[in-house]
Design a protein around this motif. Structure first.
Motif, PDB file in Angstrom:
ATOM      1  N   UNK A 255     -67.325 -25.482 -89.575  1.00  0.00           N
ATOM      2  CA  UNK A 255     -67.743 -25.227 -88.188  1.00  0.00           C
ATOM      3  C   UNK A 255     -68.985 -26.059 -87.856  1.00  0.00           C
ATOM      4  N   UNK A 256     -69.291 -26.149 -86.574  1.00  0.00           N
ATOM      5  CA  UNK A 256     -70.470 -26.866 -86.081  1.00  0.00           C
ATOM      6  C   UNK A 256     -70.527 -28.269 -86.674  1.00  0.00           C
ATOM      7  N   UNK A 257     -69.398 -28.877 -86.770  1.00  0.00           N
ATOM      8  CA  UNK A 257     -69.332 -30.173 -87.426  1.00  0.00           C
ATOM      9  C   UNK A 257     -68.315 -31.029 -86.676  1.00  0.00           C
ATOM     10  N   UNK A 258     -68.787 -32.135 -86.127  1.00  0.00           N
ATOM     11  CA  UNK A 258     -67.896 -32.949 -85.307  1.00  0.00           C
ATOM     12  C   UNK A 258     -66.785 -33.600 -86.123  1.00  0.00           C
ATOM     13  N   UNK A 259     -66.905 -33.565 -87.445  1.00  0.00           N
ATOM     14  CA  UNK A 259     -65.816 -34.068 -88.280  1.00  0.00           C
ATOM     15  C   UNK A 259     -64.695 -33.036 -88.410  1.00  0.00           C
ATOM     16  N   UNK A 260     -65.032 -31.775 -88.155  1.00  0.00           N
ATOM     17  CA  UNK A 260     -64.046 -30.694 -88.349  1.00  0.00           C
ATOM     18  C   UNK A 260     -63.931 -29.867 -87.069  1.00  0.00           C
ATOM     19  N   UNK A 294     -77.775 -23.579 -91.994  1.00  0.00           N
ATOM     20  CA  UNK A 294     -78.475 -24.456 -91.036  1.00  0.00           C
ATOM     21  C   UNK A 294     -79.432 -23.585 -90.231  1.00  0.00           C
ATOM     22  N   UNK A 321     -77.972 -27.659 -95.200  1.00  0.00           N
ATOM     23  CA  UNK A 321     -76.526 -27.847 -95.237  1.00  0.00           C
ATOM     24  C   UNK A 321     -76.234 -28.611 -96.516  1.00  0.00           C
ATOM     25  N   UNK A 323     -74.978 -30.948 -99.271  1.00  0.00           N
ATOM     26  CA  UNK A 323     -74.414 -32.289 -99.111  1.00  0.00           C
ATOM     27  C   UNK A 323     -73.074 -32.401 -99.831  1.00  0.00           C
TER      28      UNK A 323
ATOM     29  N   UNK B  27     -79.829 -32.107 -85.743  1.00  0.00           N
ATOM     30  CA  UNK B  27     -80.116 -30.668 -85.802  1.00  0.00           C
ATOM     31  C   UNK B  27     -80.798 -30.284 -87.110  1.00  0.00           C
ATOM     32  N   UNK B  79     -70.965 -37.934 -93.351  1.00  0.00           N
ATOM     33  CA  UNK B  79     -71.098 -36.482 -93.434  1.00  0.00           C
ATOM     34  C   UNK B  79     -71.861 -35.840 -92.282  1.00  0.00           C
ATOM     35  N   UNK B  80     -72.602 -36.611 -91.507  1.00  0.00           N
ATOM     36  CA  UNK B  80     -73.439 -35.991 -90.467  1.00  0.00           C
ATOM     37  C   UNK B  80     -72.579 -35.176 -89.503  1.00  0.00           C
ATOM     38  N   UNK B  81     -72.865 -33.876 -89.370  1.00  0.00           N
ATOM     39  CA  UNK B  81     -72.051 -33.038 -88.475  1.00  0.00           C
ATOM     40  C   UNK B  81     -72.235 -33.385 -87.006  1.00  0.00           C
ATOM     41  N   UNK B  82     -73.275 -34.133 -86.690  1.00  0.00           N
ATOM     42  CA  UNK B  82     -73.496 -34.508 -85.294  1.00  0.00           C
ATOM     43  C   UNK B  82     -73.144 -35.969 -85.029  1.00  0.00           C
ATOM     44  N   UNK B  83     -72.541 -36.606 -85.985  1.00  0.00           N
ATOM     45  CA  UNK B  83     -72.103 -38.007 -85.847  1.00  0.00           C
ATOM     46  C   UNK B  83     -73.226 -38.963 -85.462  1.00  0.00           C
TER      47      UNK B  83
END
Ligand SMILES: Cc1cc2nc3c(=O)[nH]c(=O)nc-3n(C[C@H](O)[C@H](O)[C@H](O)COP(=O)(O)OP(=O)(O)OC[C@H]3O[C@@H](n4cnc5c(N)ncnc54)[C@H](O)[C@@H]3O)c2cc1C
Ligand code: SF4
Ligand code: SF4
Ligand code: SF4
Ligand code: SF4
Lengths: 428, 201
Positions: A255-260, A294, A321, A323, B27, B79-83
Motif C-alpha cells: 500500500x501507499x506505493x506507486x509501484x503497487x 512509515x 520502510x 528496504x 515522504x 523502490x521509491x514508493x513515491x516514484x
C-alpha cells in the motif's frame, strides 16, 4: 432447478460478507424482498477468516452467529451461494441480471455428518486457510459455514473418490449429475458488497515472500491463530515448524506505493496493533514484536489501541520502510535491511518471523465485469448518481474496518429501499 | 533579498536543480537510504539530503560530497514508493553545487567529471585516449604510472578491438561545427547563470 421469484421491487445484494449480510438484513427487516448472492459456498466473507477483530477483540464467530440468526428468522431473504453475476442490463428500477450457479453436488438433504469427507482421500489447498493447509475433496468450507452443507470439489467429479463419497452418504444428499445453472432475475436495485482481496505479496520482490519461508502475510497470521486453523492456534515458522517469538511487522506492504497500490489500506496499522496482542496472548512477556512503519495511521478511536500498544514493553516501533529482506541460511531467520529515519542509522535486523501488513484491493474488477459503475483510480466503487439504482457497500467502496463497512452497508440498503419504493409508488 | 531566498533553499532547488521539483514529494520513508549500496560510506543518504533541503541547510547540502558518490545503480528509484527520480536529483544537486563553486574540490568523481567535460566540450567528441590518460594521472604522476600498469591489459584489449585509437593523441576527431557548439554552450551557461543569480540577490 433453482427457482427464484424476483420482481423489480426486489433488491439484489452481491457478496455475502459482513457488508452484504448487513445490507440484505437491513432491507429485508424493512419488509423488502432481497436476494443475496455469494460466489463462495458459504456466507461470511473475509471476517470469517479473522481470529479476533478490533476494537473489542471479539471472535468473528460471535457476530456471524447473530447475523445468521437474523437471516434464518427472515422470510424475505433468499440466499444463493456459488453464484456469480455475468451480465447486467436495464436501468434503475428495472434491471435484468444474468447469474451462473456452479454445482455444489450436495443438496439440502445434507446434515453435515462428515461421512463423505472422511471417505474421500484426495486433498486440495484449503482456500479458507489461504492454502496453509489441505482440505478434503468433499468438505465444509469452515466450521461456521452457512449453509451448513458440504461441497464436492468439481475436480473430484469423474473420479472413484466422488463415487465413494456418494456411496457413504446415508441421506441421499449427493448428486454427482448436478450441472451449472444460469438464471435471469428482474430486480429494482443492486447493492455491490463484493469486498476485497489481499494484495499479491509475490509482487513485492524486495520482501522475498516467494522465496523466504519465514516471511508471511497478515491474513495468514490470522489463520494461524485460529485453534481450528492450520497450526492449531500457534504461531509457527513455515521453515521448521518452531514457535516464532521474535516477530517483525512490516507496514504498508503493497500500500501507499506507486509501484503497487497507491492508496492507504487504512486498516493494516490497526490490524498490526491487534497482532501484537496476539503475540502477547501466546507468550506473555517472552514475546517480542517490532513494527517497521512509515507512520502509524490508527484512525480516530483506534488511537486508543495505539497508545495501549506503545505502553507494552514487548512492542517496539521502528520508523522505517524496510528496504529489503534476505535470509540467514543457518537459522532461516529473515534479515531486514534499512535505515531508521529517526537518527538515520542503518540496521540489519534478524527476526524469527516477518509478517507483511498486506494491502487490501477490490476483489472484483468492475470494468472487466462490464457493469456500468463509477470506479475510482484505485478500483473501488464511487457512490455516484450516474450509478442509477446500483450502490456500493463495505470494502467494495474503500478499505474499511468492519464497523465502517457495516455503516456503509446500512446506508446503501436505505438507498436501495428508496429506489424500490419509487417503483412501488409508480406501479401503484 | 538574498537572505530571504536562502531561507528558502527548497525553492532554489526546485528552480535550479534538475528534477528538483520532486524533492517536496518525498515522504521520508527511508527506502532509498536503506537500498543504497553506498550505505554506510557516505555522509548523507538521499532521504536525509531531501530532509536537509527542506530544512534549509543550504551549505551543508551543497558542500557535501554525498551526491558525488552516487553510482547510478537505480536501486532507490526502483523502490521509491513515491516514484522520485532520486538518482537524477543526486546528479542535479552535484552539478548545481559545482556551478556555484561549492562542490568539494578533491572529490574523485568531481575531478573525473570535470576532466570528462573539458575533454568533451572542446571538440564535441570524447577523446578516449586523452581522457583515459588525464584520468590515470589526475592524482599525481606516480599514481598514474601505477594505474597505467594495472590497466595495461584492458588498454591493449581496447586497442585490438579498435575501441581506442592511438592517433587521438595528435588532436583527435571532433564534431562538424565545434565553433557553433561553443556558442551553444556559452548561451546555455548564460541562461543558467542568470537563474542562479536570481537566488543570489
Ligand atoms: C489482516 C487484516 C485484519 C483485519 N482485522 C480487522 C479487525 O480486527 N477489525 C475490523 O473491523 N476489520 C478488520 N479487517 C477489515 C475487514 O476484513 C473488512 O472490514 C471486512 O472484511 C469487510 O467486509 P466486506 O463484506 O465489505 O468484504 P468481504 O469480507 O471481502 O466480503 C465480500 C464477499 O463478497 C463475495 N464476492 C466477491 N466477489 C463476488 C462476486 N463477483 N459475486 C458474488 N460474491 C462475491 C466474497 O466471496 C465475500 O464473501 C482486517 C483486514 C485485514 C487485511
Ligand atoms: S453430503 Fe451426505 S455424507 Fe456428506 S456431510 Fe452431507 S449428509 Fe454427510
Ligand atoms: S493503514 Fe498503515 S500499514 Fe496500512 S497502508 Fe495505511 S499507513 Fe500503511
Ligand atoms: S524512497 Fe522516496 S519517498 Fe522514501 S525517503 Fe527516499 S525519496 Fe523519499
Ligand atoms: S542510484 Fe545513487 S543514490 Fe540511488 S541507490 Fe544507487 S548509488 Fe544510491
Amino acid at each position: 432447478m433453482t427457482d427464484v421469484v424476483a420482481t423489480n421491487q426486489t433488491i439484489l445484494v452481491v457478496g455475502g460478507g459482513i457488508s452484504g449480510m448487513t445490507a440484505a438484513l437491513e432491507a429485508a427487516e424493512c419488509g423488502k424482498d432481497v436476494i443475496l448472492i455469494e460466489k463462495k459456498p458459504s456466507l461470511g466473507g473475509r471476517v470469517a477468516q479473522l481470529y479476533k477483530y478490533f476494537p473489542k477483540m471479539c471472535h468473528p464467530t460471535c457476530g456471524m452467529e447473530i447475523n445468521l440468526r437474523r437471516i434464518k428468522a427472515n422470510q424475505k431473504i433468499r440466499i444463493l451461494t456459488m453464484a456469480e453475476v455475468t451480465e447486467i442490463t436495464g436501468d434503475s428500477g428495472n434491471y435484468s441480471v444474468n447469474l451462473t450457479i456452479s454445482p455444489r453436488y450436495v443438496t439440502e438433504n445434507c446434515t453435515s455428518c462428515a461421512a463423505c469427507g472422511d471417505a474421500v482421500e484426495t486433498e486440495f489447498d484449503d482456500e479458507h486457510n489461504y492454502g496453509l493447509k489441505k482440505r478434503k475433496g468433499a468438505y465444509l468450507p469452515f466450521l461456521m459455514a452457512y449453509p451448513q452443507q458440504y461441497v464436492i470439489d468439481p475436480r473430484l467429479i469423474g473420479t472413484a473418490d466422488a463415487d465413494k463419497a456418494k456411496s457413504v452418504c446415508k441421506y441421499d444428499a449427493i448428486n454427482l449429475e448436478m450441472q451449472e445453472e444460469t438464471l435471469t432475475l428482474n430486480v429494482g436495485a443492486i447493492i455491490w458488497a463484493t469486498g476485497w482481496k489481499p494484495f499479491d505479496a509475490n509482487k513485492i520482490q524486495a520482501y522475498g515472500y516467494d522465496r523466504i519461508p519465514n516471511v508471511i502475510t497478515s491474513v495468514e497470521l490470522e489463520r494461524m491463530m485460529d485453534p481450528t486453523g492450520p497450526t492449531g492456534g500457534k504461531i509457527l515458522r513455515p521453515s521448521d515448524g518452531k514457535e516464532a517469538k521474535d516477530i517483525a511487522f512490516i507496514q504498508c506492504a503493497g500500500s501507499r506505493d506507486r509501484n503497487y497500490l497507491k492508496h492507504c489500506s487504512r486498516i493494516c496499522c490497526t490490524a498490526t496493533l491487534k497482532h501484537t496482542t496476539y503475540v502477547r496472548e501466546q507468550y506473555g512477556d517472552e514475546g517480542k514484536s517490532t513494527i517497521y512503519y512509515i507512520d502509524i495511521r490508527a484512525i480516530d478511536r483506534f488511537e486508543d489501541l495505539y497508545h495501549k500498544t506503545k505502553a507494552d514493553k514487548t512492542v517496539s516501533f521502528l520508523k522505517s520502510k524496510v528496504a529489503n529482506i534476505t535470509q540467514d541460511k543457518t537459522t532461516a531467520n529473515p534479515i531486514l535491511h534499512g535505515v531508521n529515519t529517526e537518527g538515520y542509522q542503518r540496521y540489519t535486523n534478524a527476526h524469527e518471523l516477518v509478517v507483511l501488513a498486506i494491502g487490501m484491493e477490490p476483489s472484483v474488477d468492475f470494468k472487466q465485469l462490464g457493469v456500468n459503475l463509477s470506479i475510482n483510480e484505485h478500483g473501488f466503487i464511487e457512490n455516484d448518481p450516474s450509478n442509477g439504482g446500483m450502490f456500493g457497500a463495505g470494502v467494495a467502496t474503500d478499505a474499511l474496518d468492519v464497523n465502517r463497512a457495516v455503516q456503509s452497508a446500512t446506508a446503501s440498503a436505505l438507498r436501495a429501499i428508496q429506489v424500490v419504493n419509487q417503483v412501488a409508488t409508480a406501479e401503484g | 533579498m538574498s537572505e530571504q531566498y536562502r531561507n528558502n533553499f527548497l525553492r532554489e532547488v526546485e528552480a535550479n536543480v534538475e528534477e528538483g521539483e520532486w524533492v517536496k514529494r518525498c515522504m521520508q520513508c527511508g527506502v532509498c537510504s536503506g537500498s543504497c549500496p553506498l550505505g554506510p560510506h557516505w555522509e548523507h543518504p538521499p532521504q536525509e539530503l531531501f530532509m536537509m533541503i527542506r530544512a534549509g541547510k543550504r551549505d551543508e547540502v551543497l558542500k557535501s560530497s554525498s551526491m558525488w558518490m552516487c553510482t547510478s545503480c537505480y536501486n532507490c528509484i526502483a523502490r521509491c514508493p513515491r516514484e522520485l527520480p532520486i538518482t537524477h536529483i543526486m546528479h542535479g544537486l552535484a552539478h548545481y553545487a559545482e556551478r556555484l563553486g561549492l562542490a568539494p574540490k578533491n572529490q574523485q568523481t568531481n575531478k573525473f567529471a570535470q576532466r570528462f567535460w573539458n575533454n568533451l566540450s572542446k571538440t564535441g567528441r570524447v577523446n578516449e585516449l586523452k581522457l583515459t590518460l588525464s584520468f590515470y594521472f589526475m592524482n599525481g604522476f606516480m599514481a598514474g604510472v601505477k594505474m597505467s600498469l594495472n590497466m595495461q591489459k584492458v588498454g591493449l584489449g581496447m586497442l585490438l578491438s579498435k575501441r581506442l585509437n592511438p592517433f587521438e593523441i595528435l588532436g583527435g576527431h571532433g564534431c562538424k561545427d565545434s565553433k557553433g557548439l561553443q556558442a551553444i554552450l556559452k548561451k546555455a551557461r548564460e541562461i543558467e547563470d542568470a537563474k542562479i543569480a536570481k537566488f543570489q540577490g
